[in-house]
Motif scaffolding. Structure first.
Motif, PDB file in Angstrom:
ATOM      1  N   GLU A 133      45.476  41.979  29.094  1.00 23.57           N
ATOM      2  CA  GLU A 133      45.406  43.118  30.019  1.00 23.57           C
ATOM      3  C   GLU A 133      45.502  44.440  29.257  1.00 23.57           C
ATOM      4  O   GLU A 133      44.795  45.402  29.579  1.00 23.57           O
ATOM      5  N   ALA A 134      46.353  44.491  28.250  1.00 20.62           N
ATOM      6  CA  ALA A 134      46.497  45.706  27.448  1.00 20.62           C
ATOM      7  C   ALA A 134      45.204  46.005  26.684  1.00 20.62           C
ATOM      8  O   ALA A 134      44.786  47.165  26.594  1.00 20.62           O
ATOM      9  N   ILE A 135      44.578  44.984  26.149  1.00 20.00           N
ATOM     10  CA  ILE A 135      43.310  45.170  25.440  1.00 20.00           C
ATOM     11  C   ILE A 135      42.248  45.694  26.403  1.00 20.00           C
ATOM     12  O   ILE A 135      41.510  46.634  26.088  1.00 20.00           O
ATOM     13  N   ALA A 136      42.186  45.106  27.593  1.00 15.08           N
ATOM     14  CA  ALA A 136      41.211  45.541  28.595  1.00 15.08           C
ATOM     15  C   ALA A 136      41.496  46.963  29.059  1.00 15.08           C
ATOM     16  O   ALA A 136      40.571  47.759  29.260  1.00 15.08           O
ATOM     17  N   ALA A 137      42.778  47.312  29.215  1.00 18.77           N
ATOM     18  CA  ALA A 137      43.146  48.665  29.640  1.00 18.77           C
ATOM     19  C   ALA A 137      42.756  49.702  28.592  1.00 18.77           C
ATOM     20  O   ALA A 137      42.482  50.856  28.929  1.00 18.77           O
ATOM     21  N   VAL A 171      43.714  31.115  28.500  1.00 22.41           N
ATOM     22  CA  VAL A 171      44.699  31.420  29.539  1.00 22.41           C
ATOM     23  C   VAL A 171      44.151  31.163  30.936  1.00 22.41           C
ATOM     24  O   VAL A 171      44.912  30.926  31.870  1.00 22.41           O
ATOM     25  N   ALA A 172      42.834  31.213  31.084  1.00 22.04           N
ATOM     26  CA  ALA A 172      42.229  30.988  32.400  1.00 22.04           C
ATOM     27  C   ALA A 172      42.048  29.509  32.709  1.00 22.04           C
ATOM     28  O   ALA A 172      41.787  29.153  33.856  1.00 22.04           O
ATOM     29  N   ASN A 173      42.195  28.647  31.723  1.00 18.28           N
ATOM     30  CA  ASN A 173      41.954  27.221  31.910  1.00 18.28           C
ATOM     31  C   ASN A 173      43.264  26.446  31.927  1.00 18.28           C
ATOM     32  O   ASN A 173      43.484  25.551  31.113  1.00 18.28           O
ATOM     33  N   GLN A 174      44.155  26.827  32.859  1.00 17.89           N
ATOM     34  CA  GLN A 174      45.439  26.149  32.993  1.00 17.89           C
ATOM     35  C   GLN A 174      45.744  25.975  34.476  1.00 17.89           C
ATOM     36  O   GLN A 174      45.078  26.548  35.328  1.00 17.89           O
ATOM     37  N   GLN A 175      46.759  25.193  34.776  1.00 15.91           N
ATOM     38  CA  GLN A 175      47.168  25.001  36.170  1.00 15.91           C
ATOM     39  C   GLN A 175      47.883  26.257  36.649  1.00 15.91           C
ATOM     40  O   GLN A 175      48.889  26.655  36.068  1.00 15.91           O
ATOM     41  N   PHE A 176      47.371  26.852  37.707  1.00 16.75           N
ATOM     42  CA  PHE A 176      47.955  28.080  38.243  1.00 16.75           C
ATOM     43  C   PHE A 176      48.685  27.835  39.544  1.00 16.75           C
ATOM     44  O   PHE A 176      48.320  26.963  40.310  1.00 16.75           O
ATOM     45  N   GLY A 177      49.668  28.676  39.771  1.00 14.23           N
ATOM     46  CA  GLY A 177      50.221  28.842  41.096  1.00 14.23           C
ATOM     47  C   GLY A 177      49.490  30.035  41.704  1.00 14.23           C
ATOM     48  O   GLY A 177      48.639  30.655  41.045  1.00 14.23           O
ATOM     49  N   PRO A 178      49.795  30.387  42.915  1.00 14.81           N
ATOM     50  CA  PRO A 178      49.099  31.510  43.561  1.00 14.81           C
ATOM     51  C   PRO A 178      49.225  32.839  42.806  1.00 14.81           C
ATOM     52  O   PRO A 178      48.266  33.592  42.708  1.00 14.81           O
ATOM     53  N   ARG A 179      50.385  33.135  42.264  1.00 17.81           N
ATOM     54  CA  ARG A 179      50.567  34.410  41.540  1.00 17.81           C
ATOM     55  C   ARG A 179      49.721  34.474  40.273  1.00 17.81           C
ATOM     56  O   ARG A 179      49.118  35.494  39.966  1.00 17.81           O
ATOM     57  N   GLN A 180      49.686  33.380  39.539  1.00 21.16           N
ATOM     58  CA  GLN A 180      48.876  33.357  38.318  1.00 21.16           C
ATOM     59  C   GLN A 180      47.394  33.481  38.654  1.00 21.16           C
ATOM     60  O   GLN A 180      46.654  34.160  37.953  1.00 21.16           O
ATOM     61  N   GLN A 181      46.975  32.844  39.742  1.00 21.73           N
ATOM     62  CA  GLN A 181      45.584  32.940  40.160  1.00 21.73           C
ATOM     63  C   GLN A 181      45.202  34.392  40.459  1.00 21.73           C
ATOM     64  O   GLN A 181      44.148  34.862  40.025  1.00 21.73           O
ATOM     65  N   LEU A 182      46.053  35.097  41.167  1.00 21.60           N
ATOM     66  CA  LEU A 182      45.776  36.507  41.474  1.00 21.60           C
ATOM     67  C   LEU A 182      45.721  37.352  40.204  1.00 21.60           C
ATOM     68  O   LEU A 182      44.863  38.228  40.068  1.00 21.60           O
ATOM     69  N   ARG A 232      42.462  39.470  38.854  1.00 18.31           N
ATOM     70  CA  ARG A 232      42.475  40.907  38.546  1.00 18.31           C
ATOM     71  C   ARG A 232      41.965  41.179  37.130  1.00 18.31           C
ATOM     72  O   ARG A 232      41.206  42.122  36.910  1.00 18.31           O
ATOM     73  N   LEU A 233      42.370  40.357  36.179  1.00 18.43           N
ATOM     74  CA  LEU A 233      41.908  40.515  34.810  1.00 18.43           C
ATOM     75  C   LEU A 233      40.396  40.303  34.746  1.00 18.43           C
ATOM     76  O   LEU A 233      39.672  41.066  34.108  1.00 18.43           O
ATOM     77  N   ALA A 234      39.905  39.283  35.431  1.00 17.76           N
ATOM     78  CA  ALA A 234      38.473  39.003  35.425  1.00 17.76           C
ATOM     79  C   ALA A 234      37.674  40.161  36.025  1.00 17.76           C
ATOM     80  O   ALA A 234      36.609  40.525  35.512  1.00 17.76           O
ATOM     81  N   LYS A 235      38.191  40.766  37.073  1.00 21.35           N
ATOM     82  CA  LYS A 235      37.500  41.919  37.682  1.00 21.35           C
ATOM     83  C   LYS A 235      37.427  43.082  36.694  1.00 21.35           C
ATOM     84  O   LYS A 235      36.428  43.779  36.605  1.00 21.35           O
ATOM     85  N   ARG A 236      38.520  43.319  35.973  1.00 22.95           N
ATOM     86  CA  ARG A 236      38.523  44.394  34.977  1.00 22.95           C
ATOM     87  C   ARG A 236      37.519  44.119  33.866  1.00 22.95           C
ATOM     88  O   ARG A 236      36.824  45.028  33.401  1.00 22.95           O
ATOM     89  N   LEU A 237      37.442  42.877  33.448  1.00 28.15           N
ATOM     90  CA  LEU A 237      36.518  42.524  32.372  1.00 28.15           C
ATOM     91  C   LEU A 237      35.080  42.547  32.863  1.00 28.15           C
ATOM     92  O   LEU A 237      34.165  42.800  32.068  1.00 28.15           O
TER      93      LEU A 237
END
Length: 62
Positions: A23-27, A40-51, A55-60
């Motif tokens: 996120e810092a690199i993208a910012a 980091v995107a290819n792991q088991q997420f809970g709802p918070r991690q998914q959100l 958000r990171l994907a939208k920024r990228l």
């Protein structure tokens, strides 16, 4: 905790710190490393991690 994507590897302990680095690199207006982002995107997420990943994907995507 209810996880999404149960076929993926479990969430790493340092997942939040790794996402914060990306996120810092993208910012800063730069593109993070593809392999690190995919990792980091290819792991088991809970709802918070998914959100957070969404958000990171939208920024990228911009």
């Amino acid at each position: 905790m209810n996880t999404m994507f149960p076929w993926r590897p479990p969430l790493e302990e340092n997942w939040a710190a790794r996402v914060a680095e990306l996120e810092a690199i993208a910012a800063a207006g730069e593109m993070p490393d593809y392999a690190a982002t995919r990792s980091v995107a290819n792991q088991q997420f809970g709802p918070r991690q998914q959100l957070r990943i969404e958000r990171l994907a939208k920024r990228l995507g911009k």
